[in-house]
Design an enzyme around this catalytic site. Structure first.
Site, PDB file in Angstrom:
ATOM      1  N   GLU A  28      34.706 -48.893  19.539  1.00  0.00           N
ATOM      2  CA  GLU A  28      35.720 -47.959  20.041  1.00  0.00           C
ATOM      3  C   GLU A  28      37.113 -48.553  19.850  1.00  0.00           C
ATOM      4  O   GLU A  28      37.302 -49.750  20.048  1.00  0.00           O
ATOM      5  CB  GLU A  28      35.425 -47.768  21.540  1.00  0.00           C
ATOM      6  CG  GLU A  28      36.413 -46.957  22.320  1.00  0.00           C
ATOM      7  CD  GLU A  28      36.029 -46.922  23.807  1.00  0.00           C
ATOM      8  OE1 GLU A  28      35.798 -45.812  24.305  1.00  0.00           O
ATOM      9  OE2 GLU A  28      35.964 -47.977  24.463  1.00  0.00           O
ATOM     10  N   HIS A  30      40.690 -49.863  20.613  1.00  0.00           N
ATOM     11  CA  HIS A  30      41.343 -50.469  21.782  1.00  0.00           C
ATOM     12  C   HIS A  30      42.790 -50.773  21.439  1.00  0.00           C
ATOM     13  O   HIS A  30      43.270 -51.889  21.651  1.00  0.00           O
ATOM     14  CB  HIS A  30      40.625 -51.754  22.205  1.00  0.00           C
ATOM     15  CG  HIS A  30      39.355 -51.507  22.975  1.00  0.00           C
ATOM     16  ND1 HIS A  30      38.175 -51.151  22.360  1.00  0.00           N
ATOM     17  CD2 HIS A  30      39.086 -51.534  24.302  1.00  0.00           C
ATOM     18  CE1 HIS A  30      37.240 -50.983  23.278  1.00  0.00           C
ATOM     19  NE2 HIS A  30      37.754 -51.215  24.462  1.00  0.00           N
ATOM     20  N   ASP A  39      34.285 -53.977  23.279  1.00  0.00           N
ATOM     21  CA  ASP A  39      33.314 -53.739  24.356  1.00  0.00           C
ATOM     22  C   ASP A  39      31.992 -54.465  24.129  1.00  0.00           C
ATOM     23  O   ASP A  39      31.487 -55.149  25.012  1.00  0.00           O
ATOM     24  CB  ASP A  39      33.049 -52.232  24.527  1.00  0.00           C
ATOM     25  CG  ASP A  39      34.175 -51.540  25.290  1.00  0.00           C
ATOM     26  OD1 ASP A  39      35.137 -52.209  25.687  1.00  0.00           O
ATOM     27  OD2 ASP A  39      34.069 -50.314  25.486  1.00  0.00           O
ATOM     28  N   HIS A 114      30.935 -50.665  28.956  1.00  0.00           N
ATOM     29  CA  HIS A 114      31.647 -49.460  28.499  1.00  0.00           C
ATOM     30  C   HIS A 114      31.388 -48.358  29.516  1.00  0.00           C
ATOM     31  O   HIS A 114      30.245 -47.918  29.696  1.00  0.00           O
ATOM     32  CB  HIS A 114      31.117 -49.099  27.105  1.00  0.00           C
ATOM     33  CG  HIS A 114      31.599 -47.824  26.513  1.00  0.00           C
ATOM     34  ND1 HIS A 114      32.909 -47.605  26.180  1.00  0.00           N
ATOM     35  CD2 HIS A 114      30.918 -46.695  26.160  1.00  0.00           C
ATOM     36  CE1 HIS A 114      33.016 -46.381  25.638  1.00  0.00           C
ATOM     37  NE2 HIS A 114      31.826 -45.815  25.624  1.00  0.00           N
ATOM     38  N   GLU A 116      31.704 -45.200  29.843  1.00  0.00           N
ATOM     39  CA  GLU A 116      31.021 -43.948  29.507  1.00  0.00           C
ATOM     40  C   GLU A 116      29.505 -44.101  29.376  1.00  0.00           C
ATOM     41  O   GLU A 116      28.767 -43.123  29.378  1.00  0.00           O
ATOM     42  CB  GLU A 116      31.585 -43.367  28.203  1.00  0.00           C
ATOM     43  CG  GLU A 116      32.981 -42.778  28.324  1.00  0.00           C
ATOM     44  CD  GLU A 116      34.081 -43.803  28.064  1.00  0.00           C
ATOM     45  OE1 GLU A 116      33.845 -45.008  28.289  1.00  0.00           O
ATOM     46  OE2 GLU A 116      35.182 -43.400  27.651  1.00  0.00           O
ATOM     47  N   HIS A 172      42.389 -49.063  29.751  1.00  0.00           N
ATOM     48  CA  HIS A 172      41.748 -49.121  28.427  1.00  0.00           C
ATOM     49  C   HIS A 172      42.723 -49.767  27.453  1.00  0.00           C
ATOM     50  O   HIS A 172      43.775 -49.205  27.181  1.00  0.00           O
ATOM     51  CB  HIS A 172      41.335 -47.734  27.942  1.00  0.00           C
ATOM     52  CG  HIS A 172      40.663 -47.790  26.605  1.00  0.00           C
ATOM     53  ND1 HIS A 172      39.369 -48.239  26.455  1.00  0.00           N
ATOM     54  CD2 HIS A 172      41.121 -47.521  25.369  1.00  0.00           C
ATOM     55  CE1 HIS A 172      39.072 -48.234  25.173  1.00  0.00           C
ATOM     56  NE2 HIS A 172      40.102 -47.805  24.487  1.00  0.00           N
ATOM     57  N   GLU A 177      41.521 -55.966  29.655  1.00  0.00           N
ATOM     58  CA  GLU A 177      40.750 -56.198  28.427  1.00  0.00           C
ATOM     59  C   GLU A 177      41.478 -57.155  27.481  1.00  0.00           C
ATOM     60  O   GLU A 177      40.850 -58.007  26.848  1.00  0.00           O
ATOM     61  CB  GLU A 177      40.467 -54.877  27.711  1.00  0.00           C
ATOM     62  CG  GLU A 177      39.219 -54.200  28.227  1.00  0.00           C
ATOM     63  CD  GLU A 177      38.952 -52.862  27.563  1.00  0.00           C
ATOM     64  OE1 GLU A 177      37.793 -52.622  27.206  1.00  0.00           O
ATOM     65  OE2 GLU A 177      39.889 -52.049  27.403  1.00  0.00           O
TER      66      GLU A 177
HETATM   67 MN    MN Z   1      35.005 -48.792  26.273  1.00  0.00          MN
END
Ligand code: MN
Length: 252
Positions: A28, A30, A39, A114, A116, A172, A177
């Site tokens: 994904e 970032h 992730d 993650h 989701e 995010h 992160e």
């Molecule tokens: Mn993620």
């Protein structure tokens, strides 16, 4: 796991009762400064660190994850965000857990990184436990988002110097992160590419097709420019502690 010979793996499972860790992540975007694999690489890092402490085995990760959502991961529309359909993710993790259990692993830990993924991993764990029970296996599964809880003092340190902290909802590609990646994979972070855009102001609903204008151009929901390796160390070591504690409690 992939570096072991089959009989060594079998001995660890059957004789030592070793815990098998299955990292699950996502591929994904970032932002401009973090890699697409953020992730899943963080999930694997966590699994390795905790496995070292408890003498566990780290299985190959499920690198791909559930579809990125606009309000949590910047959305599915950016190049490189490569997601699985929910049915595929449930089936994939189910099959991996079912196989690991069939080979006599009695303790499995699924490390999620993650947001989701959450309910789809629950579903896969639920089904795999049921499938294994029907085969007479006494496999137990612990599933945990490694960043499930953060100590309020740590949060204060993370957002030190920021007047209006974004909070976890907009984290995010932000400070957390970025800092963790600076600590775990410094060669993969490019701090010079962080942009400081206004944070999104999401409505309390989603639209399909997604409206790309809801998300800042970079793909980050808040800026990681104040991230440091030291903040990353603080966060990562705390999360390693939380996951280790959970594993030791459930699999003494
Ligand atoms: Mn993620």
């Amino acid at each position: 796991m992939s570096e072991l010979a089959w009989d060594e793996y079998q001995r660890r499972l059957v004789e030592d009762g070793a815990i098998v860790f299955v990292p699950v992540g996502a591929v994904e975007q970032h932002g401009y400064h973090l890699p697409l694999g953020t992730d899943w690489m963080m999930a694997r890092y966590m699994a390795r660190r905790v496995a070292e402490k408890v003498g566990g085995i780290v299985a190959e990760p499920v690198a791909y994850g559930a579809r990125s959502q606009v309000r949590t991961g910047g959305g599915p529309h950016r190049c490189g965000t490569t997601s699985l359909n929910a049915e595929t993710l449930i089936a994939l993790l189910h099959d991996v857990l079912d196989e690991i259990g069939r080979h006599d692993a009695r303790k499995i830990v699924v490390i999620d990184s993650h947001f989701e993924n959450r309910f789809f991993l629950d579903e896969a764990c639920h089904r795999a436990q049921g499938t294994l029970a029907l085969k007479g296996r006494e496999t137990r599964i612990l599933k945990m988002l490694y960043a499930e809880r953060i100590n309020p003092d740590t949060m204060k340190a993370v957002y030190q110097g920021i007047d209006n902290p974004p909070g976890l909802d907009l984290e995010h590609g932000g400070v957390l992160e970025t800092a963790m990646m600076l600590y775990c994979y410094p060669d993969l972070v490019n701090m010079s590419r962080i942009v400081d855009e206004p944070r999104p102001d999401f409505p309390p609903y989603d639209v399909f097709p997604v409206n790309p204008d809801w998300v800042p151009t970079s793909g980050c929901l808040s800026s990681g420019k104040t991230a440091t390796r030291m903040i990353g160390e603080l966060l990562v070591e705390e999360f390693v502690g939380h996951v280790t504690e959970a594993v030791r409690k459930e699999f003494p």
